[in-house]
Structures are given as C-alpha cells and as structure tokens.
Enzyme design. Structure first.
Site, mmCIF file in Angstrom:
data_model
loop_
_atom_site.group_PDB
_atom_site.id
_atom_site.type_symbol
_atom_site.label_atom_id
_atom_site.label_comp_id
_atom_site.label_asym_id
_atom_site.label_seq_id
_atom_site.Cartn_x
_atom_site.Cartn_y
_atom_site.Cartn_z
ATOM 1 N N HIS A 118 43.431 -75.261 -40.535
ATOM 2 C CA HIS A 118 42.958 -74.013 -41.110
ATOM 3 C C HIS A 118 41.798 -74.471 -42.257
ATOM 4 O O HIS A 118 42.237 -75.153 -43.510
ATOM 5 C CB HIS A 118 44.105 -73.437 -41.899
ATOM 6 C CG HIS A 118 43.732 -72.045 -42.253
ATOM 7 N ND1 HIS A 118 42.481 -71.492 -42.465
ATOM 8 C CD2 HIS A 118 44.650 -70.900 -42.777
ATOM 9 C CE1 HIS A 118 42.734 -70.174 -43.069
ATOM 10 N NE2 HIS A 118 44.071 -69.968 -43.203
ATOM 11 N N PHE A 174 44.948 -63.998 -48.212
ATOM 12 C CA PHE A 174 46.023 -63.931 -49.163
ATOM 13 C C PHE A 174 45.015 -62.915 -50.100
ATOM 14 O O PHE A 174 44.161 -63.195 -50.612
ATOM 15 C CB PHE A 174 46.284 -65.167 -49.879
ATOM 16 C CG PHE A 174 47.221 -66.271 -49.250
ATOM 17 C CD1 PHE A 174 47.996 -65.787 -48.125
ATOM 18 C CD2 PHE A 174 47.355 -67.577 -49.422
ATOM 19 C CE1 PHE A 174 48.651 -66.688 -47.556
ATOM 20 C CE2 PHE A 174 48.269 -68.424 -48.822
ATOM 21 C CZ PHE A 174 48.841 -67.823 -47.882
ATOM 22 N N LYS A 230 42.600 -72.426 -34.502
ATOM 23 C CA LYS A 230 43.327 -72.998 -35.727
ATOM 24 C C LYS A 230 44.370 -74.237 -35.050
ATOM 25 O O LYS A 230 44.840 -74.974 -35.885
ATOM 26 C CB LYS A 230 43.911 -72.264 -36.971
ATOM 27 C CG LYS A 230 43.031 -71.624 -37.582
ATOM 28 C CD LYS A 230 43.758 -70.656 -38.636
ATOM 29 C CE LYS A 230 42.766 -69.933 -39.691
ATOM 30 N NZ LYS A 230 41.937 -68.844 -38.854
ATOM 31 N N HIS A 265 42.971 -64.742 -36.044
ATOM 32 C CA HIS A 265 42.926 -65.500 -37.471
ATOM 33 C C HIS A 265 44.177 -66.484 -37.263
ATOM 34 O O HIS A 265 44.010 -67.701 -37.388
ATOM 35 C CB HIS A 265 43.336 -64.630 -38.381
ATOM 36 C CG HIS A 265 43.653 -65.391 -39.767
ATOM 37 N ND1 HIS A 265 42.482 -65.991 -40.348
ATOM 38 C CD2 HIS A 265 44.706 -65.384 -40.432
ATOM 39 C CE1 HIS A 265 43.084 -66.580 -41.411
ATOM 40 N NE2 HIS A 265 44.483 -66.142 -41.474
ATOM 41 N N GLU A 314 49.310 -59.775 -37.175
ATOM 42 C CA GLU A 314 48.318 -59.902 -36.185
ATOM 43 C C GLU A 314 48.310 -59.431 -34.755
ATOM 44 O O GLU A 314 47.554 -58.729 -34.363
ATOM 45 C CB GLU A 314 47.407 -61.220 -36.596
ATOM 46 C CG GLU A 314 46.174 -61.136 -35.620
ATOM 47 C CD GLU A 314 45.187 -62.414 -35.916
ATOM 48 O OE1 GLU A 314 44.062 -62.352 -35.603
ATOM 49 O OE2 GLU A 314 45.864 -63.235 -36.422
ATOM 50 N N CYS A 317 41.024 -66.878 -47.241
ATOM 51 C CA CYS A 317 40.721 -67.248 -45.946
ATOM 52 C C CYS A 317 39.635 -66.603 -45.244
ATOM 53 O O CYS A 317 39.295 -66.620 -43.996
ATOM 54 C CB CYS A 317 42.145 -67.492 -45.365
ATOM 55 S SG CYS A 317 43.438 -68.236 -46.036
#
Length: 429
Positions: free
Chosen positions: A357, A416, A352, A323, A334, A185
């Site tokens: 996403h 990831f 998002k 994010h 985050e 991502c």
C-alpha cells in the site's frame, strides 16, 4: 446554486460562472499521454508493470536498527533509491516523497514527448497523505540530539505537504497552478480527478497529476500497527498482503510515486501525441461517517459519479482495479459497493497484493495500472487469494493475468477520513 443531476453540475461542484456549457457538462475529452512511476517493484512503469503481471512481490522484513522492536516490520521499499537518479545537490534539498514525485513526473513528461505547452496553460497536481513526515521526525530528533542550530535550512520546504507539487511545478516550469490534495490513501487519485476538472474547466491544456508517499519510518510504522491496519505475517512476507482473502489481516506499508500527463484531446491530436487511454470521468465523495470505518453508500456514490461524468453505464465497465488494501472491514465494504454499483460482471483485481500500500501514491500508481489494462487488454491477477471471503461476491482475477477486451475500467481509491475517489477510463479514440 445548482444541485447534482442538473445540466450544470460537474464533479460534485456547482457551475462556475462564465465557463462554456460543454466544459461543465464534461464533454471535453481528456487523454493520458504520459506515465511515470517508481515503486517497490520497479524503477519505472514498464519494469513495475512487468513484475506485476508476473505476480512478483517486493515485501520484506525490515532490518534497520530503528525497526527491531516494532510490532510490525513488513514493508515494500523502493527498487531503486532516488539518490541513484537525482543530482546530489537536488536530492539534498528534497524530502524522500518529493524526490520520488520528481522522478515519476520527469518520466511521465518524457513519455508524453515533452509537450510544447505554454507555461501558463500547464498545471500540476500532486497529492500526498503525509508529505515530508520523514523530514519532520528526523529534524526533530536532530534538534534534540545536537541543538536547534543543526536543523536544516531546507526543513520547512522539505516537510510541507505541498512540497512535491511545488518541486514538480518548478522542475517542469508549470505556471498554470500547483495543487496538493491531501486525502490520505485517495490523494493520488484525487490529484488525477482534479486534473480532469482543471482541463474541463478550460484552465489548462496540459496537467501533470499524481501522488507520492514515503512513510516507512519508526513513527509511521508504529502508528499504523497500533491501529491494527498492518499485516503481521512475518513468517511469510510475500504472502502478507491478502486482499479479499478470508485470512486477510491488514496491508503492507510501501512507498512510491506515480504520475500521468493529462491533455485536452484536441491539444494532444494537434501535436500528434499518442494516447494510452481516455480519462472519461471521476467521482469524489465523502462519507462524513467515521475516520477509519468506510461507508458503502459513499463509495457507491463515487462510482456513480465516475460513470455519469464519463458518459458510462454499469454494463460498460469490464474491469475494476479495487482499492482493496487487505483489511478485514475495508475489503468487505468495497466489495459490496462494487456489486451494488456495477453488478457481478466486471473482472476485479487488487494490485496491493503485489505492490503493498503506497498510501498517497497508491491512487496514482493504480490508475496507471488501470490505463495499461485498457491499453493492453490484460488484467493483472490478485496474489495470495486462496480462500475468497464468502461475502466478496465478485469475479476476482487469480492465478495469472486475464486477457480480455477491456474497453472501459474504473480505479477505486478510498482514504481514512471518508475520502472516496473513483476514476473511469476508456479506450482512446
């Protein structure tokens, strides 16, 4: 070997022999002169940005036959099919993610005014998380159903992850390098960070950088659902993506691409180009922690690098495009990283919640949102945030866009595998 903190350290890498000191130290000014995208909200930057500010949402329940038995069927499909834009023969030879990358790249190039750059001084960096996954699955199924002789002769070039970068470089005539970061991502944001590094290293005068992803398919949807990453709010699709909300249960899979034209500021000025913003700095770190569990420490280091390479301090940052996918653990980690790195003062948004996403395309599209926040002094609101998680001690914009003087902003992208990329932008001089 040199280490972080020394004069010859830049973007996490030791000094490259033979390059001028000012290049390594990051004093070369880099500006954004063109932008392009295709997303579930719109077919270009302006339509997407307009719907984002309006708080619209494109999430829907999939009704394709292959989706009927999936545990999660929520997704954000493109607002305009690539086949409506591309030549039929051209489209036939490209995977969907390559098609989207080409559309976004051409928009960005046109928006930048078709920069008159020598091909050898023009580079391309286009990232993707999965690449031609749709082609891989489709061609595998075709080979089983009708035999290997029916596999497309274009299958290899359609499925390879460097395909989007290659397609864009050939379409625009870039001979200064075609690079394809694959960092889940964070891929689109890493592409922009690498573009900055290329320009500051003196390898090019212009870089087109971005990210793309087309992974709305049976296998990918099932896989993300099985790992518990997707929201299952089928009863209310537009309320499914809920970053920072106490009731968040995962993200909405979406597809799309974004691209920016980056130029050395002296090159842009010499040709009279208008700059939307300055790409001040970038931070790239890795957690070395776990495949799917993020690390606050890694994100803090990335934010710190983005500030230091941009000549910024925490108090300078007015806005953070988070994010924030809407996962229970990810958003909390985050929020803690932003608080530790920057403090509670920046205005935060999680786009998002509206776009879904875009995986490998997310970082590039969200970087453009951040550029527009700086350029237009407006911060989009976070949708579906009704009960903020008490552990999120940030000023998250809700209810409607917030207008303020956005002199500097950062865009976070985390993937990831522990990939952390943070970009810092400031107002163009």
């Amino acid at each position: 070997m040199s280490y972080e903190g020394s004069d010859d350290y830049f973007l996490g890498h030791p000094k490259l022999p033979g390059l001028p000191e000012q290049e390594i130290r990051g004093t070369t000014e880099v500006v954004v002169t063109g932008m392009g995208m295709t997303t579930p909200l719109g077919a270009d930057v302006r339509s997407t940005w307009s719907r984002l500010l309006a708080g619209d949402c494109a999430t829907r329940v999939l009704d394709e036959p292959w989706s009927h038995d999936l545990p999660v069927r929520l997704a954000g499909r493109l607002s305009q099919e690539p086949a409506e834009v591309l030549d039929r023969v051209e489209a036939r030879r490209l995977d969907r993610c390559q098609q989207m990358a080409l559309i976004a790249a051409r928009q960005a190039w046109k928006d930048a005014g078709d920069p008159p750059v020598a091909p050898e001084r023009f580079a391309v960096v286009v990232g993707t998380g999965l690449g031609g996954g749709t082609t891989l699955v489709d061609q595998h199924d075709l080979s089983l159903a009708k035999g290997p002789h029916r596999v497309s002769p274009f299958a290899v070039t359609m499925l390879m992850p460097n395909g989007p970068a290659a397609a864009v470089s050939m379409a625009l005539g870039a001979r200064g390098g075609a690079h394809a970061p694959t960092s889940a991502c964070a891929s689109g944001a890493e592409a922009i960070a690498l573009g900055l590094a290329i320009l500051r290293a003196g390898r090019a005068d212009v870089v087109l950088a971005g990210g793309t992803e087309a992974c709305i398919g049976r296998l990918s949807m099932a896989a993300f659902a099985r790992m518990g990453a997707l929201s299952g709010r089928h009863e209310d699709p537009e309320a499914a993506a809920r970053p920072f909300d106490s009731g968040r249960d995962g993200f909405v899979m979406a597809e799309g691409a974004g691209a920016v034209v980056l130029e050395r500021a002296d090159f842009a000025r010499a040709r009279g180009a208008m700059a939307y913003a300055t790409l001040a700095g970038a931070g790239m770190t890795s957690d070395a922690h776990a495949m799917t569990a993020p690390s606050t420490a890694g994100q803090v280091r990335a934010i710190g690098h983005a500030l230091r390479t941009g000549g910024l301090v925490p108090h300078d940052i007015v806005h953070v495009n988070a994010h924030a996918p809407g996962t229970p653990v990810g958003d909390r980690i985050e929020a803690a990283a932003v608080l530790e790195s920057l403090g509670p003062h920046p205005l935060v948004t999680a786009t998002k919640s509206v776009t879904g996403h875009l995986i490998g395309g997310a970082g590039a599209v969200e970087a453009i949102f951040t550029v527009l926040s700086v350029f237009e002094n407006v911060i989009p609101a976070t949708r579906n945030l009704h009960d903020k998680d008490p552990e999120v001690k940030l000023d998250v914009v809700t209810g409607g866009p917030r207008r303020t003087n956005v002199t500097a902003a950062v865009s976070n992208s985390f993937g990831f595998g522990g990939h952390n990329v943070v970009l810092s932008f400031t107002r163009a001089g």
